[in-house]
Design a protein around this motif. Structure first.
Motif, PDB file in Angstrom:
ATOM      1  N   ALA A 119       7.110   7.628   6.337  1.00  0.00           N
ATOM      2  CA  ALA A 119       5.539   8.258   7.858  1.00  0.00           C
ATOM      3  C   ALA A 119       4.040   8.273   6.944  1.00  0.00           C
ATOM      4  CB  ALA A 119       5.739  10.219   7.542  1.00  0.00           C
ATOM      5  N   ILE A 120       4.376   6.772   7.657  1.00  0.00           N
ATOM      6  CA  ILE A 120       2.914   6.227   7.261  1.00  0.00           C
ATOM      7  C   ILE A 120       1.411   7.217   8.084  1.00  0.00           C
ATOM      8  CG2 ILE A 120       3.534   4.200   5.547  1.00  0.00           C
ATOM      9  CD1 ILE A 120       2.578   2.722   8.528  1.00  0.00           C
ATOM     10  N   TRP A 121       1.605   7.448   9.503  1.00  0.00           N
ATOM     11  CA  TRP A 121       0.934   7.986   9.931  1.00  0.00           C
ATOM     12  C   TRP A 121       0.336   9.345   9.253  1.00  0.00           C
ATOM     13  CZ3 TRP A 121       6.512   6.807  11.164  1.00  0.00           C
ATOM     14  CH2 TRP A 121       7.591   7.744  10.980  1.00  0.00           C
ATOM     15  N   ASN A 122       1.480   9.664   8.850  1.00  0.00           N
ATOM     16  CA  ASN A 122       0.661  11.370   7.663  1.00  0.00           C
ATOM     17  C   ASN A 122      -0.455  10.880   7.110  1.00  0.00           C
ATOM     18  OD1 ASN A 122       1.886  13.096   9.145  1.00  0.00           O
ATOM     19  ND2 ASN A 122       4.094  13.105   8.649  1.00  0.00           N
ATOM     20  N   GLY A 123      -0.987   9.288   6.240  1.00  0.00           N
ATOM     21  CA  GLY A 123      -1.507   9.057   5.802  1.00  0.00           C
ATOM     22  C   GLY A 123      -0.491   9.101   4.639  1.00  0.00           C
ATOM     23  N   GLY A 124      -1.868   8.450   3.577  1.00  0.00           N
ATOM     24  CA  GLY A 124      -0.680   8.281   1.979  1.00  0.00           C
ATOM     25  C   GLY A 124      -0.351   6.556   1.950  1.00  0.00           C
ATOM     26  N   ILE A 125      -1.931   5.930   2.237  1.00  0.00           N
ATOM     27  CA  ILE A 125      -1.539   4.318   2.141  1.00  0.00           C
ATOM     28  C   ILE A 125      -2.091   3.710   1.286  1.00  0.00           C
ATOM     29  CG2 ILE A 125       0.017   3.615   3.681  1.00  0.00           C
ATOM     30  CD1 ILE A 125      -2.871   2.574   5.261  1.00  0.00           C
ATOM     31  N   ALA A 126      -2.126   3.082   0.559  1.00  0.00           N
ATOM     32  CA  ALA A 126      -3.416   3.376  -0.931  1.00  0.00           C
ATOM     33  C   ALA A 126      -3.987   1.766  -0.172  1.00  0.00           C
ATOM     34  CB  ALA A 126      -2.329   3.300  -2.576  1.00  0.00           C
ATOM     35  N   ILE A 127      -5.498   1.535  -0.940  1.00  0.00           N
ATOM     36  CA  ILE A 127      -6.118   0.506  -0.775  1.00  0.00           C
ATOM     37  C   ILE A 127      -5.155  -0.381  -2.059  1.00  0.00           C
ATOM     38  CG2 ILE A 127      -8.024  -0.323  -0.882  1.00  0.00           C
ATOM     39  CD1 ILE A 127      -9.057   1.617   1.127  1.00  0.00           C
ATOM     40  N   TYR A 128      -5.964   0.007  -2.903  1.00  0.00           N
ATOM     41  CA  TYR A 128      -5.440  -0.835  -3.686  1.00  0.00           C
ATOM     42  C   TYR A 128      -3.948  -0.992  -4.032  1.00  0.00           C
ATOM     43  CZ  TYR A 128     -10.077   0.543  -6.840  1.00  0.00           C
ATOM     44  OH  TYR A 128     -11.314  -0.107  -6.831  1.00  0.00           O
ATOM     45  N   GLY A 129      -2.965  -0.814  -3.656  1.00  0.00           N
ATOM     46  CA  GLY A 129      -1.505  -1.206  -3.743  1.00  0.00           C
ATOM     47  C   GLY A 129      -1.405  -2.117  -2.407  1.00  0.00           C
ATOM     48  N   GLY A 130      -2.637  -2.209  -0.871  1.00  0.00           N
ATOM     49  CA  GLY A 130      -2.485  -3.462  -0.543  1.00  0.00           C
ATOM     50  C   GLY A 130      -2.818  -4.479  -0.552  1.00  0.00           C
ATOM     51  N   LEU A 131      -4.607  -3.824  -1.044  1.00  0.00           N
ATOM     52  CA  LEU A 131      -5.050  -5.193  -2.063  1.00  0.00           C
ATOM     53  C   LEU A 131      -4.190  -6.653  -2.409  1.00  0.00           C
ATOM     54  CD1 LEU A 131      -8.963  -4.274  -2.222  1.00  0.00           C
ATOM     55  CD2 LEU A 131      -7.748  -5.089   0.211  1.00  0.00           C
ATOM     56  N   ILE A 132      -3.543  -5.962  -3.875  1.00  0.00           N
ATOM     57  CA  ILE A 132      -2.957  -6.129  -4.568  1.00  0.00           C
ATOM     58  C   ILE A 132      -1.096  -6.943  -4.127  1.00  0.00           C
ATOM     59  CG2 ILE A 132      -1.333  -5.527  -6.443  1.00  0.00           C
ATOM     60  CD1 ILE A 132      -2.847  -3.593  -7.543  1.00  0.00           C
ATOM     61  N   ALA A 133      -1.043  -6.691  -3.397  1.00  0.00           N
ATOM     62  CA  ALA A 133       0.113  -7.231  -2.215  1.00  0.00           C
ATOM     63  C   ALA A 133      -0.201  -8.304  -1.296  1.00  0.00           C
ATOM     64  CB  ALA A 133       1.082  -5.665  -1.674  1.00  0.00           C
ATOM     65  N   ALA A 147       0.611  -0.829   0.349  1.00  0.00           N
ATOM     66  CA  ALA A 147       0.146   0.135   0.018  1.00  0.00           C
ATOM     67  C   ALA A 147       0.867   0.953  -0.442  1.00  0.00           C
ATOM     68  CB  ALA A 147      -0.148   0.456   1.261  1.00  0.00           C
ATOM     69  N   ARG A 148       1.622   1.335   1.117  1.00  0.00           N
ATOM     70  CA  ARG A 148       2.899   3.236   1.328  1.00  0.00           C
ATOM     71  C   ARG A 148       3.602   2.437  -0.187  1.00  0.00           C
ATOM     72  NH1 ARG A 148       3.007   7.677   2.251  1.00  0.00           N
ATOM     73  NH2 ARG A 148       5.110   7.965   3.248  1.00  0.00           N
ATOM     74  N   LEU A 149       4.316   1.334  -1.079  1.00  0.00           N
ATOM     75  CA  LEU A 149       5.268   1.383  -2.734  1.00  0.00           C
ATOM     76  C   LEU A 149       4.028   1.883  -3.054  1.00  0.00           C
ATOM     77  CD1 LEU A 149       7.507   0.896  -3.513  1.00  0.00           C
ATOM     78  CD2 LEU A 149       6.704  -1.358  -3.757  1.00  0.00           C
ATOM     79  N   TYR A 150       2.847   2.398  -3.129  1.00  0.00           N
ATOM     80  CA  TYR A 150       2.456   1.871  -4.606  1.00  0.00           C
ATOM     81  C   TYR A 150       1.576   3.130  -4.627  1.00  0.00           C
ATOM     82  CZ  TYR A 150      -2.078   1.957  -7.008  1.00  0.00           C
ATOM     83  OH  TYR A 150      -3.547   2.138  -7.908  1.00  0.00           O
ATOM     84  N   TYR A 151       1.622   4.066  -2.951  1.00  0.00           N
ATOM     85  CA  TYR A 151       1.235   5.599  -2.585  1.00  0.00           C
ATOM     86  C   TYR A 151       2.456   6.514  -3.230  1.00  0.00           C
ATOM     87  CZ  TYR A 151       0.211   9.761  -1.318  1.00  0.00           C
ATOM     88  OH  TYR A 151      -0.721  11.445  -0.736  1.00  0.00           O
ATOM     89  N   VAL A 152       3.745   5.585  -2.873  1.00  0.00           N
ATOM     90  CA  VAL A 152       4.960   6.489  -3.222  1.00  0.00           C
ATOM     91  C   VAL A 152       5.781   6.298  -4.732  1.00  0.00           C
ATOM     92  CG1 VAL A 152       7.766   6.149  -2.918  1.00  0.00           C
ATOM     93  CG2 VAL A 152       6.167   6.032  -0.960  1.00  0.00           C
ATOM     94  N   LEU A 153       5.236   5.626  -5.388  1.00  0.00           N
ATOM     95  CA  LEU A 153       5.367   5.072  -6.288  1.00  0.00           C
ATOM     96  C   LEU A 153       4.848   6.239  -7.198  1.00  0.00           C
ATOM     97  CD1 LEU A 153       5.608   1.006  -7.282  1.00  0.00           C
ATOM     98  CD2 LEU A 153       7.986   3.340  -6.818  1.00  0.00           C
ATOM     99  N   PHE A 154       3.834   6.101  -7.261  1.00  0.00           N
ATOM    100  CA  PHE A 154       2.863   7.134  -8.027  1.00  0.00           C
ATOM    101  C   PHE A 154       2.599   9.109  -7.340  1.00  0.00           C
ATOM    102  CE2 PHE A 154       0.213   4.093  -9.158  1.00  0.00           C
ATOM    103  CZ  PHE A 154       0.058   4.242 -10.369  1.00  0.00           C
ATOM    104  N   GLU A 155       3.533   8.961  -6.082  1.00  0.00           N
ATOM    105  CA  GLU A 155       4.610  10.554  -5.497  1.00  0.00           C
ATOM    106  C   GLU A 155       5.815  10.658  -5.855  1.00  0.00           C
ATOM    107  OE1 GLU A 155       2.664  13.346  -5.633  1.00  0.00           O
ATOM    108  OE2 GLU A 155       0.485  12.473  -5.391  1.00  0.00           O
ATOM    109  N   LEU A 156       6.585   9.530  -6.565  1.00  0.00           N
ATOM    110  CA  LEU A 156       7.540   9.831  -6.616  1.00  0.00           C
ATOM    111  C   LEU A 156       8.652  11.047  -6.356  1.00  0.00           C
ATOM    112  CD1 LEU A 156       9.885   6.944  -6.661  1.00  0.00           C
ATOM    113  CD2 LEU A 156       9.876   7.335  -8.878  1.00  0.00           C
ATOM    114  N   GLY A 157       8.344  12.323  -7.303  1.00  0.00           N
ATOM    115  CA  GLY A 157       9.088  13.178  -7.390  1.00  0.00           C
ATOM    116  C   GLY A 157       8.775  13.589  -5.857  1.00  0.00           C
ATOM    117  N   TYR A 158       8.034  13.333  -5.441  1.00  0.00           N
ATOM    118  CA  TYR A 158       7.941  14.214  -4.149  1.00  0.00           C
ATOM    119  C   TYR A 158       8.805  13.157  -3.329  1.00  0.00           C
ATOM    120  CZ  TYR A 158       5.758  15.335   0.768  1.00  0.00           C
ATOM    121  OH  TYR A 158       6.038  15.413   2.163  1.00  0.00           O
TER     122      TYR A 158
END
Length: 284
Positions: free
Chosen positions: A88-102, A67-78
């Motif tokens: 820092a996942i406590w600030n949000g930024g986990i993608a449900i679809y990434g978690g479901l896939i993994a 879930a975190r990798l999915y989100y980070v990859l789509f916001e890689l520039g930042y």
């Protein structure tokens, strides 16, 4: 004198430099509820007592990483500019679809390894995952994230929302669509509907409960995602979650149709593990 609520504190517990965020507490509560219900259902369906827990020990941490990798990859520039924020996942930024896939990939591997029916396991887990998602969205609420575009306070009052939700949707003086709430309620309704129908005899075959989850969640996520302001994008026109929702919806329908053509027919979910063994015997 009128009492006005302020923004809720996203910190559940603060002990010195140690901070426990409501975001994590709420997500953990959703996972524990799903595990409890899934373990009980697994016993009813004839699976070994520790099957769900053993799978969860692998699937949950790998699902979080996905879930975190999915989100980070789509916001890689930042994140390349702010690498300290990657964890820092406590600030949000986990993608449900990434978690479901993994997590789904992990369940597939584990089921194959142990010789357990993947379809039956997914059917047991699917509606309870919806419940966990429904609960988990309130973590977004505490972080004031996963919201939609600006609205008026009157709009929120017309939804008959309690004051604490209305005020939490007041971010820097602007009120926003509580899309976290829309998705939470959609997921909760899906949980109730699927749990209600899945044990009806000769209705859903094994694997179709999970496919029902995919269909239900994809529809809701597609429309709710279109309202959000924090979507991940492909280019300037395509929201990642909407594209994936559409693909999963179509894919689930195709898979459902193909599986219904199989002979001998796939056992019904209501048959549980006994039905699965019977089918295997017929094939052999």
């Amino acid at each position: 004198m009128e009492f006005v609520l302020g923004v809720l504190n996203p910190h559940a517990v603060e002990i010195g430099s140690v901070v426990i965020h409501w975001y994590g507490v709420i997500i953990a509560a959703g996972i524990l509820a799903a595990l409890q219900l899934s373990t009980k259902e697994a016993k009813k369906k004839g699976l070994e007592e520790d099957t769900i827990i053993d799978m969860a020990l692998w699937a949950i941490p790998i699902g979080f990483l996905g879930a975190r990798l999915y989100y980070v990859l789509f916001e890689l520039g930042y994140y390349l500019q702010n690498p300290g924020q990657i964890l820092a996942i406590w600030n949000g930024g986990i993608a449900i679809y990434g978690g479901l896939i993994a997590g789904g990939g992990t369940l597939y591997w584990y089921a194959k390894k142990k010789g357990t029916s993947l379809a039956l396991v997914l059917d047991i887990l699917a509606p309870n995952v919806l419940l966990a998602q429904s609960i988990g969205r309130w973590g977004n609420f505490m972080n004031q994230e996963a919201h939609g575009g600006p609205v008026t306070r009157q709009f929120l009052e017309n939804l008959y929302l309690p004051e604490f939700i209305i005020e939490q949707m007041n971010i820097n003086g602007t009120y926003y669509h509580p899309t976290f709430l829309y998705e939470s309620l959609w997921s909760l309704l899906g949980f109730v509907l699927i749990v209600t129908i899945r044990n009806r005899k000769q209705l859903l075959r094994q694997g179709e409960v999970a496919l029902s989850y995919v269909l239900w969640y994809s529809v809701g996520r597609f429309f709710i995602e279109g309202m959000r302001t924090d979507s991940l994008w492909i280019g300037e026109w395509i929201r990642v979650s909407q594209a994936l929702s559409l693909a999963l919806f179509i894919g689930a329908i195709v898979v459902w149709f193909i599986r219904r053509q199989d002979y001998p027919p796939i056992s019904y979910y209501s048959d549980g593990n006994k039905g699965q063994k019977k089918t295997i015997k017929m094939v052999n």
